[in-house]
Structures are given as structure tokens and as C-alpha cells.
Write a protein that holds these residues in place. Structure first.
Motif, PDB file in Angstrom:
ATOM      1  N   GLU A  51      25.507  -3.358  51.137  1.00  0.00           N
ATOM      2  CA  GLU A  51      25.896  -2.712  49.879  1.00  0.00           C
ATOM      3  C   GLU A  51      24.835  -1.716  49.416  1.00  0.00           C
ATOM      4  N   VAL A  52      23.578  -2.123  49.481  1.00  0.00           N
ATOM      5  CA  VAL A  52      22.484  -1.254  49.048  1.00  0.00           C
ATOM      6  C   VAL A  52      22.394  -0.033  49.956  1.00  0.00           C
ATOM      7  N   ALA A  53      22.471  -0.248  51.267  1.00  0.00           N
ATOM      8  CA  ALA A  53      22.374   0.852  52.234  1.00  0.00           C
ATOM      9  C   ALA A  53      23.498   1.870  52.024  1.00  0.00           C
ATOM     10  N   MET A  74      22.116   6.314  59.160  1.00  0.00           N
ATOM     11  CA  MET A  74      22.081   4.895  58.828  1.00  0.00           C
ATOM     12  C   MET A  74      22.373   4.111  60.089  1.00  0.00           C
ATOM     13  N   ARG A  75      21.491   3.158  60.396  1.00  0.00           N
ATOM     14  CA  ARG A  75      21.718   2.336  61.574  1.00  0.00           C
ATOM     15  C   ARG A  75      21.461   0.877  61.232  1.00  0.00           C
ATOM     16  N   PRO A  76      22.256  -0.007  61.828  1.00  0.00           N
ATOM     17  CA  PRO A  76      22.015  -1.433  61.607  1.00  0.00           C
ATOM     18  C   PRO A  76      20.780  -1.879  62.382  1.00  0.00           C
ATOM     19  N   THR A  77      20.083  -2.846  61.833  1.00  0.00           N
ATOM     20  CA  THR A  77      18.946  -3.473  62.500  1.00  0.00           C
ATOM     21  C   THR A  77      19.248  -4.962  62.633  1.00  0.00           C
ATOM     22  N   SER A  78      18.355  -5.705  63.230  1.00  0.00           N
ATOM     23  CA  SER A  78      18.590  -7.139  63.411  1.00  0.00           C
ATOM     24  C   SER A  78      18.629  -7.893  62.082  1.00  0.00           C
ATOM     25  N   LYS A  79      18.028  -7.320  61.028  1.00  0.00           N
ATOM     26  CA  LYS A  79      17.985  -8.005  59.734  1.00  0.00           C
ATOM     27  C   LYS A  79      18.684  -7.262  58.608  1.00  0.00           C
ATOM     28  N   GLY A  80      19.172  -6.038  58.875  1.00  0.00           N
ATOM     29  CA  GLY A  80      19.794  -5.254  57.807  1.00  0.00           C
ATOM     30  C   GLY A  80      20.111  -3.849  58.253  1.00  0.00           C
ATOM     31  N   TYR A  81      19.534  -2.856  57.544  1.00  0.00           N
ATOM     32  CA  TYR A  81      19.828  -1.443  57.821  1.00  0.00           C
ATOM     33  C   TYR A  81      18.584  -0.590  57.609  1.00  0.00           C
ATOM     34  N   THR A  82      18.543   0.527  58.329  1.00  0.00           N
ATOM     35  CA  THR A  82      17.529   1.551  58.129  1.00  0.00           C
ATOM     36  C   THR A  82      18.242   2.866  57.875  1.00  0.00           C
ATOM     37  N   LEU A  83      17.786   3.582  56.849  1.00  0.00           N
ATOM     38  CA  LEU A  83      18.301   4.915  56.540  1.00  0.00           C
ATOM     39  C   LEU A  83      17.160   5.906  56.686  1.00  0.00           C
ATOM     40  N   THR A  84      17.453   7.047  57.293  1.00  0.00           N
ATOM     41  CA  THR A  84      16.457   8.108  57.398  1.00  0.00           C
ATOM     42  C   THR A  84      17.079   9.444  57.044  1.00  0.00           C
ATOM     43  N   VAL A  85      16.228  10.329  56.562  1.00  0.00           N
ATOM     44  CA  VAL A  85      16.576  11.727  56.324  1.00  0.00           C
ATOM     45  C   VAL A  85      15.528  12.536  57.041  1.00  0.00           C
ATOM     46  N   LEU A  93      12.607   7.356  54.472  1.00  0.00           N
ATOM     47  CA  LEU A  93      12.990   6.199  55.266  1.00  0.00           C
ATOM     48  C   LEU A  93      13.129   5.007  54.336  1.00  0.00           C
ATOM     49  N   VAL A  94      14.196   4.270  54.499  1.00  0.00           N
ATOM     50  CA  VAL A  94      14.425   3.054  53.718  1.00  0.00           C
ATOM     51  C   VAL A  94      14.800   1.944  54.681  1.00  0.00           C
ATOM     52  N   ASP A  95      14.092   0.837  54.589  1.00  0.00           N
ATOM     53  CA  ASP A  95      14.451  -0.380  55.319  1.00  0.00           C
ATOM     54  C   ASP A  95      15.024  -1.356  54.312  1.00  0.00           C
ATOM     55  N   ILE A  96      16.226  -1.843  54.566  1.00  0.00           N
ATOM     56  CA  ILE A  96      16.866  -2.820  53.689  1.00  0.00           C
ATOM     57  C   ILE A  96      17.176  -4.042  54.536  1.00  0.00           C
ATOM     58  N   ILE A  97      16.654  -5.185  54.136  1.00  0.00           N
ATOM     59  CA  ILE A  97      16.892  -6.410  54.907  1.00  0.00           C
ATOM     60  C   ILE A  97      17.547  -7.464  54.025  1.00  0.00           C
ATOM     61  N   ASP A  98      18.388  -8.279  54.658  1.00  0.00           N
ATOM     62  CA  ASP A  98      18.986  -9.414  53.956  1.00  0.00           C
ATOM     63  C   ASP A  98      17.971 -10.541  53.898  1.00  0.00           C
ATOM     64  N   GLU A 101      20.795 -14.758  50.086  1.00  0.00           N
ATOM     65  CA  GLU A 101      21.929 -14.135  49.406  1.00  0.00           C
ATOM     66  C   GLU A 101      21.557 -12.786  48.786  1.00  0.00           C
ATOM     67  N   CYS A 102      20.309 -12.378  48.941  1.00  0.00           N
ATOM     68  CA  CYS A 102      19.812 -11.151  48.319  1.00  0.00           C
ATOM     69  C   CYS A 102      19.353 -10.166  49.391  1.00  0.00           C
ATOM     70  N   SER A 103      18.716  -9.088  48.954  1.00  0.00           N
ATOM     71  CA  SER A 103      18.152  -8.129  49.900  1.00  0.00           C
ATOM     72  C   SER A 103      16.848  -7.569  49.344  1.00  0.00           C
ATOM     73  N   GLU A 104      16.050  -7.025  50.256  1.00  0.00           N
ATOM     74  CA  GLU A 104      14.810  -6.364  49.885  1.00  0.00           C
ATOM     75  C   GLU A 104      14.825  -4.962  50.470  1.00  0.00           C
ATOM     76  N   THR A 105      14.398  -3.998  49.686  1.00  0.00           N
ATOM     77  CA  THR A 105      14.368  -2.602  50.091  1.00  0.00           C
ATOM     78  C   THR A 105      12.928  -2.113  50.081  1.00  0.00           C
ATOM     79  N   THR A 106      12.502  -1.507  51.185  1.00  0.00           N
ATOM     80  CA  THR A 106      11.192  -0.876  51.261  1.00  0.00           C
ATOM     81  C   THR A 106      11.431   0.606  51.511  1.00  0.00           C
ATOM     82  N   TYR A 107      10.879   1.429  50.636  1.00  0.00           N
ATOM     83  CA  TYR A 107      11.144   2.867  50.606  1.00  0.00           C
ATOM     84  C   TYR A 107       9.867   3.637  50.926  1.00  0.00           C
ATOM     85  N   TYR A 108       9.958   4.501  51.940  1.00  0.00           N
ATOM     86  CA  TYR A 108       8.843   5.355  52.349  1.00  0.00           C
ATOM     87  C   TYR A 108       9.279   6.806  52.213  1.00  0.00           C
ATOM     88  N   LYS A 109       8.323   7.679  51.892  1.00  0.00           N
ATOM     89  CA  LYS A 109       8.686   9.085  51.825  1.00  0.00           C
ATOM     90  C   LYS A 109       7.502   9.964  52.201  1.00  0.00           C
TER      91      LYS A 109
END
Length: 126
Positions: A51-53, A74-85, A93-98, A101-109
Motif C-alpha cells: 500500500e505504501v509503495a 518499483m520492484r518487489p523484494t524478499s521483504k517488501g518493495y523498492t522504489l527508485t527514480v 530510493l525508498v525501501d519499504i518492508i513488511d 501487520e505494519c511496514s517500515e519505510t527508509t527514504y534516501y535521496k
């Protein structure tokens, strides 16, 4: 050419040169080297990684300059998704992992024009 047009043309030329110099200084950042730097932000959300991705991707695609759109990868990873521009270098770059029941987002720029709007999309999608 009027003085006003000359001044505006000169301003645009300086802006272009500044962007090129910044790109050279920043270098060609890959996803791996981007992840080695300090994250710009880290969030926890009650939403799933998917949902976040999807929300971030939708928001970023509409932030192009001059009516264009931003190609978001946007590509799926073993734990969630990675988005790049960025095609030549990773600008965002954003890594979003499940996490349960929640998720964590780490944002790099790296340098990107209009970064405040990109930051806002990441934050609002949590």
C-alpha cells in the motif's frame, strides 16, 4: 532580444550550469551506494508495504516538470518493495518492508529538483 529576455536567458544558462556541476560533484549513485549514506527519513506505518509503495509511486509519477511525468521504478523484494527514480543515477530510493501487520519505510535521496514535493509524498503515504 530585449534586455529582459537576455537577463532571463542568462539566468537559465547559469541554472543549467549549476545543475550540471552538481550532477558531476554528486556522481553516479547506484542503489547500493545510495543505501550507504544516511537516510533522509525513516517511517513506520500501519499500512502494508504494498500500500505504501503504490501510494508513493502514484505521487511521484505526477511530480514531473513542465507537464511531464517521472519514471518511477518499483520492484518487489524478499521483504517488501523498492522504489527508485533516476535512470543514469539513483536520485531517490525508498525501501519499504513488511514488519508484522505494519511496514517500515527508509527514504534516501541525492540531488533532485523539487525534492520537497517528493519528501511530502513519502511522508503522506505512511
Amino acid at each position: 532580444m530585449t534586455t529582459k529576455h537576455f537577463v532571463e536567458s542568462k539566468r537559465i544558462a547559469y541554472l543549467f550550469v549549476g545543475v550540471v556541476i552538481t550532477a558531476i560533484v554528486v556522481g553516479c549513485a547506484s542503489p547500493g551506494t545510495t543505501r550507504q549514506q544516511e537516510p533522509a527519513a525513516h517511517y513506520k506505518s500501519s499500512k502494508s508495504a504494498k500500500e505504501v509503495a503504490a501510494c508513493i509511486a502514484d505521487g511521484w509519477e505526477n511530480l514531473g516538470l513542465f507537464g511531464g511525468h517521472i519514471p518511477v521504478h518499483m520492484r518487489p523484494t524478499s521483504k517488501g518493495y523498492t522504489l527508485t527514480v533516476g535512470d543514469v543515477r539513483t536520485q531517490l530510493l525508498v525501501d519499504i518492508i513488511d514488519v508484522g501487520e505494519c511496514s517500515e519505510t527508509t527514504y534516501y535521496k541525492n540531488f533532485v529538483v523539487g525534492e520537497v514535493s517528493f519528501d511530502k509524498s513519502v511522508k503522506e503515504c505512511q
